[in-house]
Design a protein around this motif. Structure first.
Motif, PDB file in Angstrom:
ATOM      1  N   ASN A  90      34.110  32.949  38.802  1.00 61.15           N
ATOM      2  CA  ASN A  90      35.247  33.009  37.893  1.00 61.15           C
ATOM      3  C   ASN A  90      34.811  33.653  36.587  1.00 61.15           C
ATOM      4  OD1 ASN A  90      34.235  30.786  36.068  1.00 61.15           O
ATOM      5  ND2 ASN A  90      34.449  29.627  37.966  1.00 61.15           N
ATOM      6  N   THR A  92      36.463  35.371  32.461  1.00 59.39           N
ATOM      7  CA  THR A  92      37.535  35.792  31.588  1.00 59.39           C
ATOM      8  C   THR A  92      38.215  37.027  32.170  1.00 59.39           C
ATOM      9  OG1 THR A  92      35.889  37.041  30.323  1.00 59.39           O
ATOM     10  CG2 THR A  92      36.491  34.884  29.484  1.00 59.39           C
ATOM     11  N   HIS A  93      39.558  37.072  32.079  1.00 60.07           N
ATOM     12  CA  HIS A  93      40.373  38.203  32.542  1.00 60.07           C
ATOM     13  C   HIS A  93      40.450  38.274  34.070  1.00 60.07           C
ATOM     14  CE1 HIS A  93      39.381  39.059  28.426  1.00 60.07           C
ATOM     15  NE2 HIS A  93      38.152  39.381  28.749  1.00 60.07           N
ATOM     16  N   PHE A  94      39.858  37.317  34.777  1.00 56.26           N
ATOM     17  CA  PHE A  94      39.845  37.350  36.233  1.00 56.26           C
ATOM     18  C   PHE A  94      40.469  36.117  36.865  1.00 56.26           C
ATOM     19  CE2 PHE A  94      36.316  40.241  35.344  1.00 56.26           C
ATOM     20  CZ  PHE A  94      36.577  41.282  36.216  1.00 56.26           C
ATOM     21  N   LYS A  95      40.264  34.932  36.287  1.00 50.87           N
ATOM     22  CA  LYS A  95      40.421  33.659  36.982  1.00 50.87           C
ATOM     23  C   LYS A  95      39.365  33.640  38.105  1.00 50.87           C
ATOM     24  CE  LYS A  95      45.336  33.205  35.917  1.00 50.87           C
ATOM     25  NZ  LYS A  95      46.699  33.094  36.481  1.00 50.87           N
ATOM     26  N   LYS A  96      39.789  33.739  39.347  1.00 50.73           N
ATOM     27  CA  LYS A  96      38.816  33.853  40.428  1.00 50.73           C
ATOM     28  C   LYS A  96      38.407  35.313  40.565  1.00 50.73           C
ATOM     29  CE  LYS A  96      38.085  32.892  45.339  1.00 50.73           C
ATOM     30  NZ  LYS A  96      38.701  32.379  46.599  1.00 50.73           N
ATOM     31  N   VAL A  97      37.095  35.548  40.731  1.00 55.81           N
ATOM     32  CA  VAL A  97      36.587  36.911  40.824  1.00 55.81           C
ATOM     33  C   VAL A  97      35.649  37.034  42.012  1.00 55.81           C
ATOM     34  CG1 VAL A  97      34.699  36.354  39.226  1.00 55.81           C
ATOM     35  CG2 VAL A  97      35.315  38.737  39.597  1.00 55.81           C
ATOM     36  N   ASP A 126      39.715  41.008  41.019  1.00 55.46           N
ATOM     37  CA  ASP A 126      40.411  39.775  40.661  1.00 55.46           C
ATOM     38  C   ASP A 126      41.350  39.325  41.784  1.00 55.46           C
ATOM     39  OD1 ASP A 126      42.708  41.307  40.558  1.00 55.46           O
ATOM     40  OD2 ASP A 126      43.125  40.957  38.432  1.00 55.46           O
ATOM     41  N   GLU A 127      42.087  38.239  41.540  1.00 60.07           N
ATOM     42  CA  GLU A 127      42.940  37.649  42.570  1.00 60.07           C
ATOM     43  C   GLU A 127      44.062  38.586  43.014  1.00 60.07           C
ATOM     44  OE1 GLU A 127      44.081  34.075  40.504  1.00 60.07           O
ATOM     45  OE2 GLU A 127      42.735  32.872  41.734  1.00 60.07           O
ATOM     46  N   ASP A 128      44.445  39.517  42.130  1.00 56.54           N
ATOM     47  CA  ASP A 128      45.538  40.433  42.434  1.00 56.54           C
ATOM     48  C   ASP A 128      45.069  41.721  43.107  1.00 56.54           C
ATOM     49  OD1 ASP A 128      47.402  38.684  41.206  1.00 56.54           O
ATOM     50  OD2 ASP A 128      46.813  39.470  39.242  1.00 56.54           O
TER      51      ASP A 128
END
Length: 206
Positions: A90, A92-97, A126-128
């Motif tokens: 995890n 910053t700017h990612f949440k889960k990475v 990232d998650e998206d």
């Protein structure tokens, strides 16, 4: 050649990223960030510079000769080894990475190795599904530094550069330093621990 490979892989010192540079304060981060300043789009209201902090754990998917020779050349010709590492964590700017690193390593006498040697693919996702592209280079050293756990086998502390991305990371730039090490997990395999800190310049609202 087989003996050499077993020694290198057995020590677990072929991993991502290392150097003797250690950032003591923000000046070290600023030096890396300014080196990549030409990539920044700094129009008022468009970009912002933020702290960057990612922690993840990696697994070696492959360590050995480049069998096709397409990326590192044949070992008997180049002396290079192909390394592929994936990780999750995890930040910053990612949440889960998640992470993907593939590069060529040149083993050095006494253990460890320098990288990348002519080829590297590196990014965070990232998650998206947005990708953040990276460049990093340095050397893996046997042993551990103060503050690292006793089970660390080798370490790597190198400058990294953010070179762009997709989605919310499109046009991103910046950089910082890695603080990573190799260790043997309960499964008996060598894994990696990564902590990347620095700065990122990215578009507002992303």
């Amino acid at each position: 050649m087989k003996t050499l490979l077993k020694l290198i892989l057995g020590m677990g010192v072929l991993a991502l990223f290392a150097d003797c540079q250690t950032p003591d304060d923000n000046e070290a981060y600023d030096a890396v960030y300014l080196k990549n300043k030409t990539n920044n789009i700094r129009h008022s209201g468009e970009m912002r510079t933020l702290g960057f902090n990612v922690t993840l754990y990696g697994t070696y998917e492959y360590q050995g000769p480049d069998e096709s020779g397409d990326k590192c050349g044949l070992f008997e010709d180049t002396g290079l080894i192909l390394v592929r590492n994936t990780g999750v964590g995890n930040g910053t700017h990612f949440k889960k990475v998640s992470s993907y690193f593939e590069f060529c390593v040149r083993p050095v006498a006494g253990g460890g190795g320098t990288y990348p040697e002519g080829y590297m693919e590196a990014y965070f996702e990232d998650e998206d599904g947005d990708l953040l592209y990276l460049e990093v280079a340095g050397q893996v050293f046997p042993g551990r530094l103060p503050g690292m756990p006793s089970f660390a086998l080798s370490y790597f502390k190198d400058p990294f550069t953010i070179t762009g991305g997709t989605g919310k990371f499109e046009g991103a730039s910046g950089g910082g330093f890695t603080n990573d090490y190799n260790y043997i997990a309960k499964d008996g395999m060598v894994h990696t621990s990564h902590h990347w800190q620095g700065k990122i310049t990215m578009r507002k609202g992303k």
